[in-house]
Design an enzyme around this catalytic site. Structure first.
Site, PDB file in Angstrom:
ATOM      1  N   ASP A   1       0.773  -1.019  -0.088  1.00 29.29           N
ATOM      2  CA  ASP A   1       0.220   0.046  -0.094  1.00 29.29           C
ATOM      3  C   ASP A   1       1.010   1.308  -0.120  1.00 29.29           C
ATOM      4  O   ASP A   1       2.106   0.917   0.058  1.00 29.29           O
ATOM      5  CB  ASP A   1      -1.043   0.004   1.087  1.00 29.29           C
ATOM      6  CG  ASP A   1      -0.741   0.174   2.897  1.00 29.29           C
ATOM      7  OD1 ASP A   1       0.463   0.227   2.995  1.00 29.29           O
ATOM      8  OD2 ASP A   1      -1.055  -0.299   3.446  1.00 29.29           O
ATOM      9  N   SER A   2       0.227   2.310   0.333  1.00 26.14           N
ATOM     10  CA  SER A   2       0.961   3.511  -0.342  1.00 26.14           C
ATOM     11  C   SER A   2       1.444   4.235   0.881  1.00 26.14           C
ATOM     12  O   SER A   2       2.724   4.651   1.196  1.00 26.14           O
ATOM     13  CB  SER A   2       0.384   3.859  -1.391  1.00 26.14           C
ATOM     14  OG  SER A   2      -0.719   4.923  -0.073  1.00 26.14           O
ATOM     15  N   GLY A   3       0.877   3.659   2.026  1.00 29.47           N
ATOM     16  CA  GLY A   3       0.863   4.179   3.481  1.00 29.47           C
ATOM     17  C   GLY A   3       0.364   5.813   4.073  1.00 29.47           C
ATOM     18  O   GLY A   3       0.796   5.843   4.851  1.00 29.47           O
TER      19      GLY A   3
ATOM     20  N   GLY B   1     -11.889   4.103   1.118  1.00 30.42           N
ATOM     21  CA  GLY B   1     -12.501   4.840   1.930  1.00 30.42           C
ATOM     22  C   GLY B   1     -13.319   4.116   2.261  1.00 30.42           C
ATOM     23  O   GLY B   1     -14.726   4.182   2.664  1.00 30.42           O
TER      24      GLY B   1
ATOM     25  N   ASP C   1      -7.815  -7.490   0.487  1.00 24.94           N
ATOM     26  CA  ASP C   1      -7.328  -7.322   1.727  1.00 24.94           C
ATOM     27  C   ASP C   1      -7.720  -7.365   2.381  1.00 24.94           C
ATOM     28  O   ASP C   1      -8.477  -6.165   2.953  1.00 24.94           O
ATOM     29  CB  ASP C   1      -5.743  -6.957   1.153  1.00 24.94           C
ATOM     30  CG  ASP C   1      -5.741  -5.110   1.915  1.00 24.94           C
ATOM     31  OD1 ASP C   1      -5.418  -5.744   2.838  1.00 24.94           O
ATOM     32  OD2 ASP C   1      -6.466  -4.770   0.761  1.00 24.94           O
TER      33      ASP C   1
ATOM     34  N   CYS D   1     -13.966 -28.016   7.692  1.00 26.89           N
ATOM     35  CA  CYS D   1     -12.362 -27.888   7.222  1.00 26.89           C
ATOM     36  C   CYS D   1     -11.419 -28.871   7.155  1.00 26.89           C
ATOM     37  O   CYS D   1     -11.153 -30.099   8.232  1.00 26.89           O
ATOM     38  CB  CYS D   1     -11.932 -27.025   8.317  1.00 26.89           C
ATOM     39  SG  CYS D   1     -10.661 -26.050   7.520  1.00 26.89           S
TER      40      CYS D   1
ATOM     41  N   CYS E   1      -8.080 -27.866   6.783  1.00 31.98           N
ATOM     42  CA  CYS E   1      -6.621 -27.739   6.937  1.00 31.98           C
ATOM     43  C   CYS E   1      -6.339 -28.858   7.997  1.00 31.98           C
ATOM     44  O   CYS E   1      -6.927 -28.991   9.000  1.00 31.98           O
ATOM     45  CB  CYS E   1      -6.557 -26.316   7.358  1.00 31.98           C
ATOM     46  SG  CYS E   1      -7.237 -26.101   9.437  1.00 31.98           S
TER      47      CYS E   1
ATOM     48  N   CYS F   1      -7.739 -28.703  11.840  1.00 33.56           N
ATOM     49  CA  CYS F   1      -8.840 -29.243  12.314  1.00 33.56           C
ATOM     50  C   CYS F   1      -8.444 -30.651  11.291  1.00 33.56           C
ATOM     51  O   CYS F   1      -8.949 -31.459  12.626  1.00 33.56           O
ATOM     52  CB  CYS F   1      -9.427 -28.667  10.892  1.00 33.56           C
ATOM     53  SG  CYS F   1     -10.443 -27.029  11.715  1.00 33.56           S
TER      54      CYS F   1
ATOM     55  N   HIS G   1      -5.542 -21.387  10.743  1.00 31.98           N
ATOM     56  CA  HIS G   1      -6.908 -21.769   9.623  1.00 31.98           C
ATOM     57  C   HIS G   1      -7.894 -20.878   9.562  1.00 31.98           C
ATOM     58  O   HIS G   1      -8.899 -20.869   8.682  1.00 31.98           O
ATOM     59  CB  HIS G   1      -7.789 -22.267  11.781  1.00 31.98           C
ATOM     60  CG  HIS G   1      -8.626 -22.432  11.302  1.00 31.98           C
ATOM     61  ND1 HIS G   1      -9.964 -23.587  10.359  1.00 31.98           N
ATOM     62  CD2 HIS G   1      -9.919 -21.764  11.079  1.00 31.98           C
ATOM     63  CE1 HIS G   1     -11.216 -23.137  10.811  1.00 31.98           C
ATOM     64  NE2 HIS G   1     -11.569 -21.968  10.817  1.00 31.98           N
TER      65      HIS G   1
END
Length: 379
Positions: free
Chosen positions: A94-96, A218, A268, A306, A308, A311, A337
């Site tokens: 990201d730009s900061g 935003g 994200d 799940c 993973c 689990c 998880h």
């Protein structure tokens, strides 16, 4: 060839969601996609091999925090973020700008940039479009973000209009200052708050500059979910069909699905790892707070649906014990998880798009996850 290109694969006939691929200098990722956040060049408690186990195709790092620690010059000397953190897949920074506006109470916005205080030391700092580009060029991600003003929510139309116009001017300066367009793609960020006319103005300003991708900023700043969804519907029609669209800072399961339905490709958020550190888990039947006393003798997995490794190998009772004892392994297992859950969710979303059934998938998911009927029907 530009550093970043978007390949459209399919549009879901039922929902209008897009299936695609984004090609970068460090590989290709499929969209719609969730991107884990590695603020300080690490996804908290996770190592790169674990991220690959759960098929994290791209991760984020934070320009502001890495500028302060260890310093962009050190990362550059190490060979860039990829070598510094031992990650050979795509990275976005990201730009900061968001951190400048969210972490510092004392800041002064001018046409040149933003003067503010270091949230760690109190030292006075200045960040401008040119400085953000220089730092991100040093860090070396595949995708960089333009430096924008992150306005408060809510804000008046008058304030937001001035902010949008400044962000557009800063976007032009970012393009001029960007020194590595051959191997780093720069995305513009559409602002405008909840105002339809300003979102259109911002989108049209940025599209005229021909960025290789566009973010919608935003949002996820306190507005109701229906406002977020309306803003997406007001904005995406003005963004190019042949370039990726990124909704910044969104990571709840419902918003990922709703965003994909409205044409978003990339998401994200720190949410999955942040709540994991408090023992809160995302599961197919809703949130589970494993530190609660009722799980002390619960020897079932966190989520029986799940696949993973957490689990498959550990019980709620054991993970609760680790969390209550402040054992690092507990934080790691919960983070693993939650990230697996969201990455698998996005794979399921992509499969539903392939099969033209994303609205049906959404309704079934919302019902299992515990959203009410009104939410599940509110398209």
């Amino acid at each position: 060839m530009p550093a970043i290109t978007y390949e459209h694969i399919k549009t879901c006939r039922q929902s209008g969601a897009r299936l695609g691929k984004v090609h970068t200098p460090h590989g290709t990722f499929e969209t719609p996609i969730f991107m884990p956040v590695g603020t300080l060049a690490t996804v908290k408690t996770m190592d790169p091999e674990e991220l690959k186990e759960i098929n994290a195709q791209i991760i984020l790092s934070n320009t502001y925090h890495l500028w302060l620690r260890p310093g962009a010059d050190i990362v550059e000397e190490a060979g860039g973020l990829h070598k510094f953190m031992n990650w050979d897949r795509p990275i976005l920074t990201d730009s900061g700008g968001f951190q400048v506006f969210s972490l510092s109470d004392l800041r002064n916005i001018t046409e040149e940039g933003v003067q503010f205080r270091n949230h760690l030391s109190g030292e006075k700092l200045f960040l401008s479009p040119e400085k953000s580009m220089h730092v991100q060029n040093q860090l070396g991600p595949d995708i960089m973000m333009a430096f924008d003003e992150c306005p408060p929510y809510p804000a008046s139309h008058e304030y937001m209009k001035a902010s949008v116009e400044r962000t557009s001017r800063w976007a032009e300066r970012c393009l001029s200052a960007h020194q590595r367009p051959e191997d780093q793609g720069l995305f513009g960020i559409v602002q405008g708050g909840e105002y339809k006319d300003l979102r259109r103005q911002s989108a049209e300003d940025l599209v005229s500059l021909d960025f290789p991708g566009y973010a919608i900023g935003g949002l996820s700043v306190g507005e109701p979910k229906d406002v977020m969804n309306q803003v997406l519907e007001d904005t995406t029609p003005f963004l190019p069909q042949d370039k990726p669209r990124y909704l910044m800072g969104v990571g709840s399961a419902d918003s990922l699905i709703d965003g994909a339905i409205r044409g978003i490709d990339m998401f994200d958020c720190v949410l999955p790892t942040r709540i994991a550190r408090n023992g809160t888990l995302m599961t197919s039947s809703g949130r589970l707070v494993v530190r609660n006393a009722k799980f002390a003798r619960d020897f079932r997995p966190l989520d029986e649906n799940c696949s993973c490794k957490v689990c498959q190998n550990y019980s709620r009772a054991y993970i609760r014990h680790l969390i209550k004892c402040n054992e690092t392994l507990g934080l790691r297992l919960c983070s693993y998880h939650n990230l697996h859950f969201l990455l698998q969710l996005m794979e399921d979303v992509r499969q539903a798009i392939r099969e033209d059934r994303l609205l049906d998938f959404r309704e079934a998911f919302f019902e299992a996850y515990g959203f009410n009927k009104k939410d599940a029907k509110n398209f």
